[in-house]
Design a protein around this motif. Structure first.
Motif, PDB file in Angstrom:
ATOM      1  N   ARG A  60     102.409  27.010  52.210  1.00  0.00           N
ATOM      2  CA  ARG A  60     101.890  26.956  50.841  1.00  0.00           C
ATOM      3  C   ARG A  60     102.007  25.573  50.223  1.00  0.00           C
ATOM      4  O   ARG A  60     101.745  25.405  49.023  1.00  0.00           O
ATOM      5  N   THR A  61     102.437  24.623  50.994  1.00  0.00           N
ATOM      6  CA  THR A  61     102.601  23.274  50.474  1.00  0.00           C
ATOM      7  C   THR A  61     101.283  22.727  49.927  1.00  0.00           C
ATOM      8  O   THR A  61     101.248  21.984  48.954  1.00  0.00           O
ATOM      9  N   ASP A  62     100.190  23.162  50.568  1.00  0.00           N
ATOM     10  CA  ASP A  62      98.875  22.659  50.164  1.00  0.00           C
ATOM     11  C   ASP A  62      98.524  23.000  48.719  1.00  0.00           C
ATOM     12  O   ASP A  62      97.909  22.212  48.024  1.00  0.00           O
ATOM     13  N   LEU A  63      98.944  24.172  48.248  1.00  0.00           N
ATOM     14  CA  LEU A  63      98.647  24.535  46.861  1.00  0.00           C
ATOM     15  C   LEU A  63      99.305  23.544  45.917  1.00  0.00           C
ATOM     16  O   LEU A  63      98.707  23.089  44.956  1.00  0.00           O
ATOM     17  N   CYS A  64     100.561  23.226  46.191  1.00  0.00           N
ATOM     18  CA  CYS A  64     101.287  22.286  45.357  1.00  0.00           C
ATOM     19  C   CYS A  64     100.576  20.940  45.329  1.00  0.00           C
ATOM     20  O   CYS A  64     100.491  20.293  44.288  1.00  0.00           O
ATOM     21  N   GLU A  65     100.030  20.555  46.466  1.00  0.00           N
ATOM     22  CA  GLU A  65      99.309  19.281  46.525  1.00  0.00           C
ATOM     23  C   GLU A  65      98.048  19.309  45.673  1.00  0.00           C
ATOM     24  O   GLU A  65      97.621  18.282  45.161  1.00  0.00           O
ATOM     25  N   LEU A  66      97.467  20.504  45.531  1.00  0.00           N
ATOM     26  CA  LEU A  66      96.280  20.622  44.685  1.00  0.00           C
ATOM     27  C   LEU A  66      96.650  20.618  43.214  1.00  0.00           C
ATOM     28  O   LEU A  66      95.894  20.157  42.365  1.00  0.00           O
ATOM     29  N   LEU A  67      97.835  21.185  42.918  1.00  0.00           N
ATOM     30  CA  LEU A  67      98.220  21.340  41.515  1.00  0.00           C
ATOM     31  C   LEU A  67      98.818  20.075  40.914  1.00  0.00           C
ATOM     32  O   LEU A  67      98.680  19.833  39.712  1.00  0.00           O
ATOM     33  N   THR A  68      99.479  19.296  41.734  1.00  0.00           N
ATOM     34  CA  THR A  68     100.112  18.083  41.220  1.00  0.00           C
ATOM     35  C   THR A  68      99.135  17.177  40.466  1.00  0.00           C
ATOM     36  O   THR A  68      99.449  16.722  39.364  1.00  0.00           O
ATOM     37  N   PRO A  69      97.935  16.927  41.010  1.00  0.00           N
ATOM     38  CA  PRO A  69      96.987  16.099  40.262  1.00  0.00           C
ATOM     39  C   PRO A  69      96.634  16.689  38.903  1.00  0.00           C
ATOM     40  O   PRO A  69      96.372  15.952  37.950  1.00  0.00           O
ATOM     41  N   THR A  91      88.774  23.035  40.549  1.00  0.00           N
ATOM     42  CA  THR A  91      87.923  23.770  41.480  1.00  0.00           C
ATOM     43  C   THR A  91      88.591  24.002  42.842  1.00  0.00           C
ATOM     44  O   THR A  91      88.563  25.122  43.352  1.00  0.00           O
ATOM     45  N   PRO A  92      89.221  22.978  43.428  1.00  0.00           N
ATOM     46  CA  PRO A  92      89.902  23.220  44.706  1.00  0.00           C
ATOM     47  C   PRO A  92      90.989  24.280  44.603  1.00  0.00           C
ATOM     48  O   PRO A  92      91.242  25.015  45.558  1.00  0.00           O
ATOM     49  N   VAL A  93      91.633  24.369  43.438  1.00  0.00           N
ATOM     50  CA  VAL A  93      92.674  25.379  43.249  1.00  0.00           C
ATOM     51  C   VAL A  93      92.054  26.773  43.306  1.00  0.00           C
ATOM     52  O   VAL A  93      92.567  27.678  43.972  1.00  0.00           O
TER      53      VAL A  93
END
Lengths: 115, 115
Positions: free
Chosen positions: B94-103, A102-104
């Motif tokens: 865009r670092t934040d997207l990667c942080e969302l995707l890693t999990p 969802t956050p994505v």
DNA sequence: TATCAACACTGTCAAGTCCGAAGTATAGCA
DNA sequence: TGCTATACTTCGGACTTGACAGTGTTGATA
């Protein structure tokens, strides 16, 4: 792995892994959205998803639901009624994936409106 | 939207949205992995990604990097050397997207090993 | 009586995307 | 002269997707 910037070690272990089954699944059209939509609207029917997305083809939505159900991420309940009724919901223990995705989607949507 | 179970209201607004550009992008093969791999290994070269993934085709990796760069998620720096050197890294914001995707990748990998 | 609507799909065909393998360009080294 | 290294591009075939039409069942409508 020497002078590179590294967010953290656990990420280093997982990030560049080869395509796994689940990620393969999520990499198909409407897979992420379907998962999140079911999580939000559940129990949800085929037609509801179709109208919610607006521009999916019925065949794609059908096979995506099939994929996700087969992978155990969704549950499909069919009722013997006329006209037929089928309800989808997240499998009991898969709610956590939706919470991660969802956050994505939020990020993507926010970016859409700001850029 | 009546007697349905709903996790929260913000999710209801975003989840079943139609395919947005970014999600479209992430729904292509190796897009999620590429993004996370670059985030972890940056600055990273084409060849490093190729060997890290192991089973991508060069053409797919090439077009994925092109897509992500064009979308502004990655930065591409080319150095005039022989043999050529090109480095990829996440765009500043865009670092934040990667942080969302890693999990998500973590989840997928964990599931792979437990199921 | 004939037709229609509702629903959850399935089938078909054309178009788009992906894969694997081979090829491109350049300069240093044997 | 040929080999190596790098970051791609090109090509043909395979797989995926989209648009559109069709399926099966029953109650409501004309």
């Amino acid at each position: 792995m020497d002078e590179r910037t590294q967010p953290n070690d656990s990420a280093a272990e997982t990030c560049y892994c080869p395509t796994s089954g689940v990620i393969d699944l999520l990499s198909r059209t409407y897979a992420i959205q379907t998962l999140c939509a079911v999580g939000t609207l559940q129990p949800v029917r085929y037609g509801e998803l179709e109208t919610a997305f607006g521009d999916v083809s019925s065949s794609t939505l059908s096979s995506r639901l099939g994929d996700l159900t087969e992978a155990g991420l969704l549950e499909r309940n069919q009722y013997d009624e006329i006209p037929p009724r089928v309800e989808y919901r997240l499998s009991e223990d898969r709610t956590d994936l939706c919470e991660l995705l969802t956050p994505v989607l939020d990020w993507a949507q926010q970016r859409e409106t700001t850029d």
